[in-house]
Write a protein that holds these residues in place. Structure first.
Motif, PDB file in Angstrom:
ATOM      1  N   VAL A 131       0.844  -1.204   0.000  1.00  0.00           N
ATOM      2  CA  VAL A 131       0.000   0.000   0.000  1.00  0.00           C
ATOM      3  C   VAL A 131       0.876   1.249   0.000  1.00  0.00           C
ATOM      4  CG1 VAL A 131      -1.634   1.365   1.340  1.00  0.00           C
ATOM      5  CG2 VAL A 131      -1.974  -1.075   1.114  1.00  0.00           C
ATOM      6  N   GLY A 132       1.902   1.230   0.869  1.00  0.00           N
ATOM      7  CA  GLY A 132       2.803   2.375   0.935  1.00  0.00           C
ATOM      8  C   GLY A 132       3.417   2.659  -0.428  1.00  0.00           C
ATOM      9  N   ASN A 133       3.813   1.560  -1.082  1.00  0.00           N
ATOM     10  CA  ASN A 133       4.411   1.643  -2.409  1.00  0.00           C
ATOM     11  C   ASN A 133       3.467   2.298  -3.409  1.00  0.00           C
ATOM     12  OD1 ASN A 133       6.484   1.170  -4.064  1.00  0.00           O
ATOM     13  ND2 ASN A 133       6.494  -1.052  -3.840  1.00  0.00           N
ATOM     14  N   ILE A 134       2.226   1.816  -3.400  1.00  0.00           N
ATOM     15  CA  ILE A 134       1.240   2.333  -4.346  1.00  0.00           C
ATOM     16  C   ILE A 134       0.935   3.794  -4.038  1.00  0.00           C
ATOM     17  CG2 ILE A 134      -1.206   2.188  -4.959  1.00  0.00           C
ATOM     18  CD1 ILE A 134       0.687   0.195  -6.361  1.00  0.00           C
ATOM     19  N   MET A 135       0.844   4.109  -2.742  1.00  0.00           N
ATOM     20  CA  MET A 135       0.574   5.500  -2.393  1.00  0.00           C
ATOM     21  C   MET A 135       1.700   6.390  -2.901  1.00  0.00           C
ATOM     22  SD  MET A 135      -2.287   5.194  -1.220  1.00  0.00           S
ATOM     23  CE  MET A 135      -2.521   6.953  -1.062  1.00  0.00           C
ATOM     24  N   TRP A 136       2.921   5.856  -2.795  1.00  0.00           N
ATOM     25  CA  TRP A 136       4.089   6.590  -3.280  1.00  0.00           C
ATOM     26  C   TRP A 136       3.936   6.868  -4.775  1.00  0.00           C
ATOM     27  CZ3 TRP A 136       8.068   8.355  -0.292  1.00  0.00           C
ATOM     28  CH2 TRP A 136       9.207   8.822  -0.953  1.00  0.00           C
ATOM     29  N   ILE A 137       3.543   5.824  -5.499  1.00  0.00           N
ATOM     30  CA  ILE A 137       3.361   5.972  -6.945  1.00  0.00           C
ATOM     31  C   ILE A 137       2.226   6.948  -7.238  1.00  0.00           C
ATOM     32  CG2 ILE A 137       2.616   4.739  -9.023  1.00  0.00           C
ATOM     33  CD1 ILE A 137       4.159   2.304  -7.894  1.00  0.00           C
ATOM     34  N   ILE A 138       1.136   6.817  -6.457  1.00  0.00           N
ATOM     35  CA  ILE A 138       0.001   7.716  -6.683  1.00  0.00           C
ATOM     36  C   ILE A 138       0.430   9.170  -6.474  1.00  0.00           C
ATOM     37  CG2 ILE A 138      -2.185   8.481  -5.650  1.00  0.00           C
ATOM     38  CD1 ILE A 138      -3.011   5.598  -5.390  1.00  0.00           C
ATOM     39  N   VAL A 139       1.232   9.388  -5.421  1.00  0.00           N
ATOM     40  CA  VAL A 139       1.699  10.753  -5.170  1.00  0.00           C
ATOM     41  C   VAL A 139       2.539  11.243  -6.349  1.00  0.00           C
ATOM     42  CG1 VAL A 139       3.270  12.111  -3.766  1.00  0.00           C
ATOM     43  CG2 VAL A 139       1.532  10.710  -2.677  1.00  0.00           C
ATOM     44  N   SER A 164      -4.496  19.469   4.165  1.00  0.00           N
ATOM     45  CA  SER A 164      -5.560  18.914   3.317  1.00  0.00           C
ATOM     46  C   SER A 164      -5.007  17.821   2.415  1.00  0.00           C
ATOM     47  CB  SER A 164      -6.172  19.990   2.420  1.00  0.00           C
ATOM     48  OG  SER A 164      -6.344  21.185   3.101  1.00  0.00           O
ATOM     49  N   ILE A 165      -3.804  18.089   1.878  1.00  0.00           N
ATOM     50  CA  ILE A 165      -3.192  17.115   0.970  1.00  0.00           C
ATOM     51  C   ILE A 165      -2.850  15.842   1.738  1.00  0.00           C
ATOM     52  CG2 ILE A 165      -1.245  16.689  -0.567  1.00  0.00           C
ATOM     53  CD1 ILE A 165      -3.020  18.842  -1.687  1.00  0.00           C
ATOM     54  N   ILE A 166      -2.282  16.035   2.943  1.00  0.00           N
ATOM     55  CA  ILE A 166      -1.903  14.867   3.746  1.00  0.00           C
ATOM     56  C   ILE A 166      -3.141  14.041   4.077  1.00  0.00           C
ATOM     57  CG2 ILE A 166      -1.083  14.152   6.014  1.00  0.00           C
ATOM     58  CD1 ILE A 166       0.984  16.305   5.884  1.00  0.00           C
ATOM     59  N   ILE A 167      -4.203  14.738   4.500  1.00  0.00           N
ATOM     60  CA  ILE A 167      -5.419  14.009   4.863  1.00  0.00           C
ATOM     61  C   ILE A 167      -5.963  13.253   3.651  1.00  0.00           C
ATOM     62  CG2 ILE A 167      -7.849  14.335   5.500  1.00  0.00           C
ATOM     63  CD1 ILE A 167      -6.824  16.576   7.390  1.00  0.00           C
ATOM     64  N   GLU A 180      -6.998   7.988   1.518  1.00  0.00           N
ATOM     65  CA  GLU A 180      -6.993   7.007   0.435  1.00  0.00           C
ATOM     66  C   GLU A 180      -6.361   5.704   0.896  1.00  0.00           C
ATOM     67  OE1 GLU A 180      -6.733  10.226  -3.100  1.00  0.00           O
ATOM     68  OE2 GLU A 180      -5.244   8.618  -3.121  1.00  0.00           O
ATOM     69  N   SER A 181      -5.209   5.841   1.552  1.00  0.00           N
ATOM     70  CA  SER A 181      -4.513   4.644   1.993  1.00  0.00           C
ATOM     71  C   SER A 181      -5.328   3.919   3.064  1.00  0.00           C
ATOM     72  CB  SER A 181      -3.115   5.039   2.456  1.00  0.00           C
ATOM     73  OG  SER A 181      -2.801   4.546   3.701  1.00  0.00           O
ATOM     74  N   LEU A 206       4.592   8.428   4.702  1.00  0.00           N
ATOM     75  CA  LEU A 206       5.755   8.868   3.924  1.00  0.00           C
ATOM     76  C   LEU A 206       5.342   9.494   2.595  1.00  0.00           C
ATOM     77  CD1 LEU A 206       8.605   6.262   4.510  1.00  0.00           C
ATOM     78  CD2 LEU A 206       8.512   8.662   5.171  1.00  0.00           C
ATOM     79  N   PRO A 207       4.473   8.798   1.824  1.00  0.00           N
ATOM     80  CA  PRO A 207       4.029   9.421   0.573  1.00  0.00           C
ATOM     81  C   PRO A 207       3.345  10.770   0.809  1.00  0.00           C
ATOM     82  CG  PRO A 207       3.433   7.108   0.586  1.00  0.00           C
ATOM     83  CD  PRO A 207       3.982   7.424   1.937  1.00  0.00           C
ATOM     84  N   ALA A 208       2.574  10.857   1.895  1.00  0.00           N
ATOM     85  CA  ALA A 208       1.860  12.111   2.154  1.00  0.00           C
ATOM     86  C   ALA A 208       2.845  13.228   2.471  1.00  0.00           C
ATOM     87  CB  ALA A 208       0.886  11.926   3.310  1.00  0.00           C
ATOM     88  N   ILE A 209       3.879  12.873   3.262  1.00  0.00           N
ATOM     89  CA  ILE A 209       4.885  13.888   3.576  1.00  0.00           C
ATOM     90  C   ILE A 209       5.598  14.320   2.301  1.00  0.00           C
ATOM     91  CG2 ILE A 209       7.101  14.252   4.733  1.00  0.00           C
ATOM     92  CD1 ILE A 209       5.993  12.568   7.046  1.00  0.00           C
ATOM     93  N   LYS A 210       5.858  13.332   1.458  1.00  0.00           N
ATOM     94  CA  LYS A 210       6.484  13.643   0.174  1.00  0.00           C
ATOM     95  C   LYS A 210       5.586  14.590  -0.619  1.00  0.00           C
ATOM     96  CE  LYS A 210       7.727  11.433  -4.177  1.00  0.00           C
ATOM     97  NZ  LYS A 210       9.075  11.948  -4.417  1.00  0.00           N
ATOM     98  N   ALA A 211       4.292  14.298  -0.605  1.00  0.00           N
ATOM     99  CA  ALA A 211       3.346  15.125  -1.350  1.00  0.00           C
ATOM    100  C   ALA A 211       3.338  16.540  -0.792  1.00  0.00           C
ATOM    101  CB  ALA A 211       1.952  14.527  -1.265  1.00  0.00           C
ATOM    102  N   MET A 212       3.460  16.631   0.540  1.00  0.00           N
ATOM    103  CA  MET A 212       3.397  17.942   1.171  1.00  0.00           C
ATOM    104  C   MET A 212       4.640  18.753   0.849  1.00  0.00           C
ATOM    105  SD  MET A 212       3.351  18.754   5.152  1.00  0.00           S
ATOM    106  CE  MET A 212       5.120  18.556   5.096  1.00  0.00           C
ATOM    107  N   ARG A 213       5.768  18.046   0.717  1.00  0.00           N
ATOM    108  CA  ARG A 213       7.033  18.727   0.464  1.00  0.00           C
ATOM    109  C   ARG A 213       7.106  19.311  -0.943  1.00  0.00           C
ATOM    110  NH1 ARG A 213      10.852  15.353   3.557  1.00  0.00           N
ATOM    111  NH2 ARG A 213      10.555  16.070   5.692  1.00  0.00           N
ATOM    112  N   ILE A 214       6.241  18.813  -1.821  1.00  0.00           N
ATOM    113  CA  ILE A 214       6.270  19.294  -3.198  1.00  0.00           C
ATOM    114  C   ILE A 214       5.914  20.770  -3.199  1.00  0.00           C
ATOM    115  CG2 ILE A 214       5.178  19.112  -5.460  1.00  0.00           C
ATOM    116  CD1 ILE A 214       4.570  16.183  -4.757  1.00  0.00           C
TER     117      ILE A 214
END
Lengths: 238, 421
Positions: free
Chosen positions: B308-316, B335-338, B343-344, B404-412
């Protein structure tokens, strides 16, 4: 003044640091329709990003609608972008899996406005853009001009102090370019402040004021009064 | 505000659904990973409980804190006797153990003999076991009809017998157990009145399988088998609660050895078959099995979570541009993190609950298939609390997988994201 820039500098760090903005001084008043022109690499996109609170600057001051834009938290920046600025992009930047009305309503979603009211306000904006019949179409089902009008509707929905448009006609043919520019002119006539970044002299010619930027500096004294001009140059990228 | 909006806004749920539905195959495979992990964990956990129950029910009816004392040849010469001398426990020892050894709860003697049981022209061979009523308290049976051996049978040395159900089937075929009680039976040529028909509960027994045996009062046995004197084959001892059989053995030896002139340090002459030790061994074995199952199960679930983490990473990654647009029009990082976390979480929750439900059904089928009338259920079930643990695990880990993916998304940065095409 809605926008006041005072000696704004921006350098992109790197092996060879790139000094992009070298002390920009700029004032834009409420109700203006301004074109920012410049060649690629002139720093105009960087300037637009700073104006849109999408990027930081290093020194100087930027005041937007009375608020000093400096060292803002991500949340505060998001809030100011949401409330003060409406963005219109060259590539429309609509969300592909959301229909027109959902795209237009999205900024209100981030304000916590309820769904029903959001969609009602979004419909009003779409009607204003003459797109009421396209409300439930996905962006992929719309023409370029329609997409850009959806994007404009989205930029208007929060009733912002300022619309920032980045090459809004760059991806459109000449006829739709004219239509979109007419939309901007109409909005401006209603009192909306609009800043358009463009390299297209035809677009700039339709603005009340043109600011030329070259090599990170504003080229002085280029205020022209082109409003109402009928000599619109056809963009050659159509 | 942002959280409230996202929790109660139907658009948010729609959006989650839309995102997950956009790549159905990928979502299905990811969900399957979680489903499989949850199912493995639940099945292994419930299954190891069930296996333990399946084995443990063999001991059903047996007092688990119990030992059988038996004699062997002496291993040390003593008081003029050579070693390797044969000796036997007797009634005197039993009385001695009962009254003089501390912490003995129950002690009962058993004398067994092998022989023919018959009535009319039907006969069967099996054990004839002389017992005291306590025996049936330590080794409970299912009484099919009639009654068990009681104190007055013992006191009166009555010629009564309780026969096993298989013996009844063989010697009185086609006759109801209730009609068997009251009839006569010959055990090694002596007639007894059948007072009851009994069946062992589990599979294990201490002194012969009751189903194939006949139980008679120990006192009667002595009179009939006059050659045996006061001899007792096995003494069953159960200590008081909290005391181990092992602690009793030296005390019992101290009582018994002097009378039979056995060296006090003789470890072999009197030994015991400690049921509690076997029980403990089995329990430990199954504790190990349960731990192994949980370990393997959690491993499978972790593999699913990592998926799941992997897929979330890809989705991000795929949605970087969209996230940029959202940021530009005013989405806060939270909002992005939530959005990413929900989703996950939704993906793991649906798949995980499906896994629990499916494994519960499978376990229930196994439980029904292994059920036997008269025996306790094996317990092929995921207990409610274990199910809750599994649920909490995948909810927490599934959400964490999005962190992790969410944090990555937030850092963008919005500007970089917009330019990401």
């Amino acid at each position: 003044m809605i926008i006041t820039l005072n000696d704004v500098n921006k350098t992109y760090p790197g092996a060879v640091p790139l000094h992009v903005l070298k002390g920009i001084n700029l004032e834009i008043d409420r109700g203006e329709l301004v074109a920012i022109m410049g060649a690629s690499g002139s720093g105009k996109s960087t300037l637009l990003n700073i104006l849109g609170i999408l990027d930081n600057y290093d020194t100087g001051t930027y005041t937007l609608n009375g608020t000093l834009i400096r060292d803002l938290s991500e949340n505060r920046a998001a809030e100011l972008r949401n409330k003060l600025i409406g963005f219109v992009f060259q590539s429309f930047n609509l969300i592909g899996y959301k229909n027109a009305v959902e795209n237009v309503a999205l900024p209100l979603y981030y304000q916590g406005v309820g769904r029903r009211q959001r969609n009602r306000l979004a419909m009003e904006q779409l009607e204003r853009m003459g797109l009421a019949d396209r409300a439930h179409h996905l962006p992929g089902e719309l023409s370029g001009g329609q997409k850009q009008r959806v994007a404009i509707a989205r930029s208007l929905i929060t009733n912002p102090a300022l619309i920032l448009a980045d090459e809004p006609t760059g991806a459109l043919d000449s006829r739709t370019s004219k239509e979109v520019m007419q939309v901007f002119r109409d909005l401006n006539a209603e009192g909306m402040t609009i800043v358009i970044v463009t390299h297209d002299p035809g677009v700039a010619a339709q603005c009340k004021r043109v600011i030329r930027i070259s090599d990170g500096l504003i080229v002085p004294d280029n205020t022209i009064t082109a409003a109402g001009s009928t000599t619109v140059t056809t963009p050659d990228n159509a | 505000m942002a959280l409230q909006t996202s929790l109660f806004d139907i658009d948010n749920w729609r959006e989650i659904g839309a995102t997950l539905a956009r790549n159905k195959t990928r979502t299905f495979l990811t969900a399957f990973g979680i489903f499989w992990g949850t199912m493995m964990l639940s099945l292994l956990w419930g299954g190891s409980n069930g296996l333990e129950g399946l084995l443990m029910r063999n001991f059903a009816g047996l007092d688990t804190n119990m030992a059988g004392l038996f004699t062997s040849r002496t291993s040390k010469p003593y008081k003029g006797f050579n070693k390797a001398r044969r000796w036997n426990l007797d009634q005197n020892d039993l009385d001695n153990i009962r009254s003089n050894v501390e912490d003995v709860d129950k002690a009962t003697g058993v004398y067994q003999s092998w022989g023919q049981m018959s009535f009319g022209d039907k006969s069967s061979n099996g054990q004839i076991i002389g017992i005291e009523p306590d025996y049936l308290r330590m080794n409970s049976v299912i009484l099919k009809s009639g009654r068990l051996i009681n104190e007055s049978d013992l006191a009166g040395s009555r010629k009564v017998a309780v026969i096993g159900d298989k013996v009844a089937d063989q010697i009185f075929p086609g006759i109801e157990y209730s009609d068997v009680a009251g009839r006569d039976i010959s055990l090694r040529g002596v007639y007894y009145k059948i007072v009851g028909v009994a069946k062992q509960i589990g599979e294990a027994s201490v002194a012969g399988r009751i189903d194939d045996s006949a139980l008679i009062p120990l006192s009667t046995m002595r009179q009939v088998e006059s050659g045996s004197g006061n001899r007792i084959d096995v003494i069953l001892v159960s200590p008081k609660p909290g005391v181990k059989v092992k602690e009793l053995l030296p005390r019992i030896r101290r009582q018994v050895y002097p009378i039979h002139s056995i060296h006090p340090a003789d470890e072999e002459a009197l030994d015991c078959f400690d049921l509690s030790e076997i029980f403990e061994m089995v329990s430990n074995m199954f504790l190990g099995l349960t731990l192994l199952s949980i370990f393997v199960g959690f491993g499978s679930l972790m593999a699913g979570i990592i998926g799941v983490g992997n897929i979330m990473w890809i989705i991000v990654r795929e949605r970087t541009h969209e996230i940029g647009i959202r940021r530009a029009i005013g989405a806060r990082p939270s909002s992005i993190i939530i959005q990413i976390l929900s989703e996950s979480m939704v993906l793991t929750t649906i798949a995980g609950v499906a896994g629990i439900v499916f494994s519960t059904i499978v376990l229930h089928i196994i439980d029904m298939a292994t059920a036997e009338p008269g025996l306790p259920a094996c317990g092929f079930t995921l207990t409610f609390s274990n199910a809750m643990i599994v649920l909490a695990t995948f909810m927490i880990l599934g959400t964490a997988a999005g962190v992790l993916p969410a944090i990555k998304a937030m850092r963008i940065k919005p500007i970089e994201a917009i330019n990401d095409k």
